[in-house]
Write a protein that holds these residues in place. Sequence first.
Motif, PDB file in Angstrom:
ATOM      1  N   THR A   1      49.075  15.917  -0.765  1.00  0.00           N
ATOM      2  CA  THR A   1      50.447  15.857  -0.323  1.00  0.00           C
ATOM      3  C   THR A   1      50.751  17.150   0.409  1.00  0.00           C
ATOM      4  O   THR A   1      50.508  18.226  -0.116  1.00  0.00           O
TER       5      THR A   1
ATOM      6  N   ASN B   1      53.213  12.366   2.193  1.00  0.00           N
ATOM      7  CA  ASN B   1      52.568  11.960   0.945  1.00  0.00           C
ATOM      8  C   ASN B   1      51.556  10.873   1.271  1.00  0.00           C
ATOM      9  O   ASN B   1      51.788   9.697   1.029  1.00  0.00           O
ATOM     10  N   GLU B   2      50.441  11.277   1.832  1.00  0.00           N
ATOM     11  CA  GLU B   2      49.406  10.354   2.265  1.00  0.00           C
ATOM     12  C   GLU B   2      48.055  10.816   1.732  1.00  0.00           C
ATOM     13  O   GLU B   2      47.840  12.005   1.531  1.00  0.00           O
ATOM     14  N   SER B   3      47.179   9.875   1.505  1.00  0.00           N
ATOM     15  CA  SER B   3      45.848  10.190   0.987  1.00  0.00           C
ATOM     16  C   SER B   3      44.805  10.009   2.080  1.00  0.00           C
ATOM     17  O   SER B   3      44.882   9.065   2.862  1.00  0.00           O
TER      18      SER B   3
ATOM     19  N   THR C   1      40.409  10.411   2.704  1.00  0.00           N
ATOM     20  CA  THR C   1      39.105  10.563   2.069  1.00  0.00           C
ATOM     21  C   THR C   1      38.083  11.010   3.103  1.00  0.00           C
ATOM     22  O   THR C   1      37.997  10.434   4.185  1.00  0.00           O
TER      23      THR C   1
ATOM     24  N   ARG D   1      38.888  12.010  -7.121  1.00  0.00           N
ATOM     25  CA  ARG D   1      39.740  10.825  -7.040  1.00  0.00           C
ATOM     26  C   ARG D   1      41.190  11.119  -7.399  1.00  0.00           C
ATOM     27  O   ARG D   1      42.043  10.261  -7.341  1.00  0.00           O
TER      28      ARG D   1
ATOM     29  N   GLN E   1      44.904  12.927  -6.944  1.00  0.00           N
ATOM     30  CA  GLN E   1      45.761  13.460  -5.882  1.00  0.00           C
ATOM     31  C   GLN E   1      46.126  14.895  -6.229  1.00  0.00           C
ATOM     32  O   GLN E   1      46.604  15.187  -7.321  1.00  0.00           O
TER      33      GLN E   1
ATOM     34  N   THR F   1      48.344  18.197  -5.130  1.00  0.00           N
ATOM     35  CA  THR F   1      49.520  18.594  -4.349  1.00  0.00           C
ATOM     36  C   THR F   1      49.660  20.103  -4.373  1.00  0.00           C
ATOM     37  O   THR F   1      49.535  20.723  -5.424  1.00  0.00           O
TER      38      THR F   1
END
Length: 111
Positions: free
Chosen positions: A2, A42-44, A46, A100, A102, A104
């Motif tokens: 984030t 607020n994006e993921s 990889t 895996r 998140q 921030t």
Amino acid sequence: MTCCFLLSSAECYVKITLMHDGRPMKKTKTSSQSNEISPCFNESFTFDVPVHQLEKVYFTLSVLHHDKEGKRHLVGRSYIGLNFDPEAREQYEEMVQSPRKQITCWHRLQS
């Protein structure tokens, strides 16, 4: 991951670049945020990195905005990796230890 930044821009986004030995390997960007004084992305994302390369890679987060003419301007950058400030190093180590999860963290932009 984030990312939250404080800025006043008509339309802005964050470009994330995976760097290896100073060269860009992969890049992606967030969606654009319009008319937000303090946008949060607020994006993921990889990135697959072989374990033996983890000490040689880092991330560049570039905050960009488009003006009314559509020109792109760099607002600032932040770096996440082992060879940067303690907060950037700590976040990188946490991302590596919990791939895996998140993570921030606030970062100051460098102009």
